[in-house]
Design an enzyme around this catalytic site. Structure first.
Site, PDB file in Angstrom:
ATOM      1  N   CYS A 127       1.002  -1.258  -0.166  1.00  0.00           N
ATOM      2  CA  CYS A 127      -0.019  -0.043  -0.150  1.00  0.00           C
ATOM      3  C   CYS A 127       0.854   1.299   0.023  1.00  0.00           C
ATOM      4  O   CYS A 127       0.266   2.243  -0.174  1.00  0.00           O
ATOM      5  CB  CYS A 127      -0.959  -0.081   1.160  1.00  0.00           C
ATOM      6  SG  CYS A 127      -2.353  -1.146   0.926  1.00  0.00           S
ATOM      7  N   TYR A 148      -3.256   4.177   5.341  1.00  0.00           N
ATOM      8  CA  TYR A 148      -2.437   3.166   5.902  1.00  0.00           C
ATOM      9  C   TYR A 148      -1.024   3.192   5.359  1.00  0.00           C
ATOM     10  O   TYR A 148      -0.135   2.866   5.717  1.00  0.00           O
ATOM     11  CB  TYR A 148      -3.468   1.722   5.783  1.00  0.00           C
ATOM     12  CG  TYR A 148      -2.786   0.421   5.749  1.00  0.00           C
ATOM     13  CD1 TYR A 148      -2.461   0.035   7.087  1.00  0.00           C
ATOM     14  CD2 TYR A 148      -2.371  -0.183   4.508  1.00  0.00           C
ATOM     15  CE1 TYR A 148      -1.933  -1.139   7.283  1.00  0.00           C
ATOM     16  CE2 TYR A 148      -2.046  -1.542   4.853  1.00  0.00           C
ATOM     17  CZ  TYR A 148      -1.708  -2.294   6.041  1.00  0.00           C
ATOM     18  OH  TYR A 148      -0.873  -3.320   6.139  1.00  0.00           O
ATOM     19  N   LYS A 177       2.636   3.372   6.831  1.00  0.00           N
ATOM     20  CA  LYS A 177       3.765   2.438   6.436  1.00  0.00           C
ATOM     21  C   LYS A 177       4.856   2.915   5.926  1.00  0.00           C
ATOM     22  O   LYS A 177       6.157   2.641   6.467  1.00  0.00           O
ATOM     23  CB  LYS A 177       3.446   1.313   5.510  1.00  0.00           C
ATOM     24  CG  LYS A 177       2.248   0.230   6.108  1.00  0.00           C
ATOM     25  CD  LYS A 177       2.670  -0.719   7.126  1.00  0.00           C
ATOM     26  CE  LYS A 177       1.782  -1.807   7.542  1.00  0.00           C
ATOM     27  NZ  LYS A 177       2.272  -2.625   8.740  1.00  0.00           N
ATOM     28  N   LYS A 206      -9.893  -9.559   4.757  1.00  0.00           N
ATOM     29  CA  LYS A 206      -9.258  -8.979   3.385  1.00  0.00           C
ATOM     30  C   LYS A 206     -10.129  -9.528   2.326  1.00  0.00           C
ATOM     31  O   LYS A 206     -10.860 -10.734   2.677  1.00  0.00           O
ATOM     32  CB  LYS A 206      -7.920  -9.080   3.423  1.00  0.00           C
ATOM     33  CG  LYS A 206      -7.292  -8.286   4.432  1.00  0.00           C
ATOM     34  CD  LYS A 206      -5.747  -8.418   4.477  1.00  0.00           C
ATOM     35  CE  LYS A 206      -5.214  -6.841   4.522  1.00  0.00           C
ATOM     36  NZ  LYS A 206      -4.358  -6.664   3.583  1.00  0.00           N
TER      37      LYS A 206
HETATM   38  P1  NAD Z   1      -3.544  -9.058  11.944  1.00  0.00           P
HETATM   39  O1  NAD Z   1      -4.427  -8.056  12.170  1.00  0.00           O
HETATM   40  O2  NAD Z   1      -4.095 -10.681  11.929  1.00  0.00           O
HETATM   41  O3  NAD Z   1      -2.377  -8.976  13.106  1.00  0.00           O
HETATM   42  C1  NAD Z   1      -1.799  -7.797  13.697  1.00  0.00           C
HETATM   43  C2  NAD Z   1      -1.851  -7.896  15.082  1.00  0.00           C
HETATM   44  O4  NAD Z   1      -1.398  -6.817  15.776  1.00  0.00           O
HETATM   45  C3  NAD Z   1      -3.181  -8.246  15.522  1.00  0.00           C
HETATM   46  O5  NAD Z   1      -3.170  -9.773  16.421  1.00  0.00           O
HETATM   47  C4  NAD Z   1      -3.367  -7.386  16.602  1.00  0.00           C
HETATM   48  O6  NAD Z   1      -3.995  -7.447  17.963  1.00  0.00           O
HETATM   49  C5  NAD Z   1      -1.927  -6.739  16.853  1.00  0.00           C
HETATM   50  N1  NAD Z   1      -2.205  -5.162  17.511  1.00  0.00           N
HETATM   51  C6  NAD Z   1      -2.751  -4.217  17.009  1.00  0.00           C
HETATM   52  N2  NAD Z   1      -2.806  -3.341  17.867  1.00  0.00           N
HETATM   53  C7  NAD Z   1      -1.908  -3.686  18.716  1.00  0.00           C
HETATM   54  C8  NAD Z   1      -1.155  -2.930  19.854  1.00  0.00           C
HETATM   55  N3  NAD Z   1      -1.576  -1.474  20.068  1.00  0.00           N
HETATM   56  N4  NAD Z   1      -0.460  -3.573  20.728  1.00  0.00           N
HETATM   57  C9  NAD Z   1      -0.006  -4.769  20.400  1.00  0.00           C
HETATM   58  N5  NAD Z   1      -0.451  -5.430  19.474  1.00  0.00           N
HETATM   59  C10 NAD Z   1      -1.496  -4.791  18.488  1.00  0.00           C
HETATM   60  O7  NAD Z   1      -2.647  -8.812  10.625  1.00  0.00           O
HETATM   61  P2  NAD Z   1      -1.588  -9.440   9.794  1.00  0.00           P
HETATM   62  O8  NAD Z   1      -2.588  -9.805   8.464  1.00  0.00           O
HETATM   63  O9  NAD Z   1      -1.232 -10.708  10.540  1.00  0.00           O
HETATM   64  O10 NAD Z   1      -0.691  -8.373   9.406  1.00  0.00           O
HETATM   65  C11 NAD Z   1       0.558  -8.456  10.131  1.00  0.00           C
HETATM   66  C12 NAD Z   1       1.487  -7.236   9.562  1.00  0.00           C
HETATM   67  O11 NAD Z   1       1.718  -7.424   8.146  1.00  0.00           O
HETATM   68  C13 NAD Z   1       0.625  -5.828   9.925  1.00  0.00           C
HETATM   69  O12 NAD Z   1       1.686  -4.857  10.085  1.00  0.00           O
HETATM   70  C14 NAD Z   1       0.048  -5.701   8.508  1.00  0.00           C
HETATM   71  O13 NAD Z   1       0.132  -4.222   8.436  1.00  0.00           O
HETATM   72  C15 NAD Z   1       1.312  -6.302   7.358  1.00  0.00           C
HETATM   73  N6  NAD Z   1       0.439  -6.429   6.022  1.00  0.00           N
HETATM   74  C16 NAD Z   1      -0.298  -7.286   6.074  1.00  0.00           C
HETATM   75  C17 NAD Z   1      -0.704  -7.644   5.085  1.00  0.00           C
HETATM   76  C18 NAD Z   1      -1.855  -8.884   4.486  1.00  0.00           C
HETATM   77  O14 NAD Z   1      -2.311  -9.149   3.504  1.00  0.00           O
HETATM   78  N7  NAD Z   1      -2.161  -9.524   5.638  1.00  0.00           N
HETATM   79  C19 NAD Z   1      -0.533  -6.958   3.771  1.00  0.00           C
HETATM   80  C20 NAD Z   1       0.330  -5.964   3.784  1.00  0.00           C
HETATM   81  C21 NAD Z   1       1.060  -5.862   5.177  1.00  0.00           C
END
Ligand code: NAD
Length: 320
Positions: free
Chosen positions: A121, A147, A151, A190
């Protein structure tokens, strides 16, 4: 035993990363604001901490005597396009707090290696058929959503701290990731999980709603491929941001059709208004390929592993 810390271990990719690190023989501390919703954690120790607070970031990193810790930072307040759209203030505020405080605390704790999960993104929108976008194409910056801006800023914060404190930083820009044990309902899911859920809920011969006109082009990366890319990047000497994504690009309608095939259902699509995000993506993967990484899960294979898990969740939720 080598010790490592996974922030966001209660989430989708973090949960899978912990399992893989355990299989490789690491001692793992998981940190998250919540427990994992779908599976018991595989971590040796799990700390419930709100990482928006500096003191909690310091606590997450305090491991006592031994090697300086390495950390995987995947914690983020995030979700699918709908969530990113309506919760843009929370997404920017919460995530910038998490990343600023964690980077600052990591430098103070003399963390040796810091992995940060950025996102595709950070890039501008692309037109269908455009040549592959390399990592430096993120500048001049024009992310499509807030978002992505957060990042990009957090990437820069980490790089600045790494320069000043001699901390090794590894930054991945993930494309859309999917697989079992990820959010599948509730508004943060998603596109692949949302479409799996809608198709699981539909009768054979039924109709599902798809946001937009169904022509938006994306690639979807199976979670085992993503975790493999994370580890290869973390152990590499690649400086700067690195794209990780399956090189198979499909439209949203093609994604829905592929899921319907796995489900063995005939499904019609009704296009409805909703947040879609960018029109197209096409990223260069040369940097992650240089680590030996290749996608081992074409879309059909990854969906064949994901759909049955989401279908089982739908069935279980109906039985409640
Ligand atoms: P997810 O939402 O399943 O996991 C993120 C975790 O962060 C959650 O368990 C949430 O509880 C935790 N979190 C949020 N706020 C918090 C806080 N204040 N303190 C502690 N923990 C906190 O998301 P994901 O899909 O596993 O994504 C993981 C990472 O990868 C993220 O940084 C996301 O932005 C990035 N990302 C994911 C995707 C995707 O397609 N899933 C794509 C691009 C980037």
């Amino acid at each position: 035993m080598k010790r490592t810390i996974v922030c966001g271990a209660g989430g989708f990719i973090g949960g899978h990363l912990v399992k893989r690190l355990k299989r490789e023989g690491y001692w793992v501390r998981g940190v998250d604001i919540k427990e994992h919703e779908y599976a018991p954690t595989a971590a040796d120790e799990f700390l419930l901490l709100d990482l928006r607070k500096l003191g909690n970031c310091e606590a997450a990193l305090a491991l006592g005597p031994g090697d300086p810790p390495e950390i995987y930072q995947l914690a983020a307040d995030m979700g699918g396009m709908g969530f990113i759209h309506y919760a843009e203030c929370e997404v920017m505020r919460h995530n910038v707090l998490i990343n600023l405080n964690m980077t600052h605390a990591a430098a103070a704790a003399r963390v040796a290696r810091y992995f940060y999960s950025s996102s595709a993104c950070v890039y501008r929108d692309m037109a269908p058929g455009e040549p592959e976008m390399p990592e430096e194409g993120a500048y001049p910056a024009m992310p499509h959503n807030e978002y992505g801006w957060e990042k990009l800023y957090s990437e820069r914060v980490l790089l600045a701290y790494a320069r000043r404190h001699g901390m090794t930083a590894r930054i991945a820009r993930f494309q859309n990731c999917y697989g079992p044990e990820g959010t599948w309902d509730g508004g943060r899911e998603k596109a692949p999980a949302a479409l799996c859920r809608k198709i699981a809920e539909a009768e054979d011969g039924g109709t599902i709603d798809v946001w937009g006109d169904g022509t938006a082009v994306r690639s979807y990366t199976y979670v085992d491929d993503m975790v493999d890319g994370i580890l290869r990047l973390m152990r590499s000497d690649l400086e700067g941001a690195v794209n990780i994504g399956c090189p198979e690009y499909v439209t949203v309608d093609e994604l829905a059709a592929a899921i319907a095939r796995v489900a063995g259902k005939k499904i019609s699509i009704r296009h409805v208004e909703g947040p879609v995000g960018v029109q197209s993506r096409n990223f260069a993967n040369d940097r992650i390929y240089s680590t030996g990484w290749q996608s081992a899960f074409p879309l059909a294979r990854g969906l064949a592993l994901t759909y049955p898990w989401i279908e089982a969740q739908v069935r279980a939720s109906r039985g409640k």
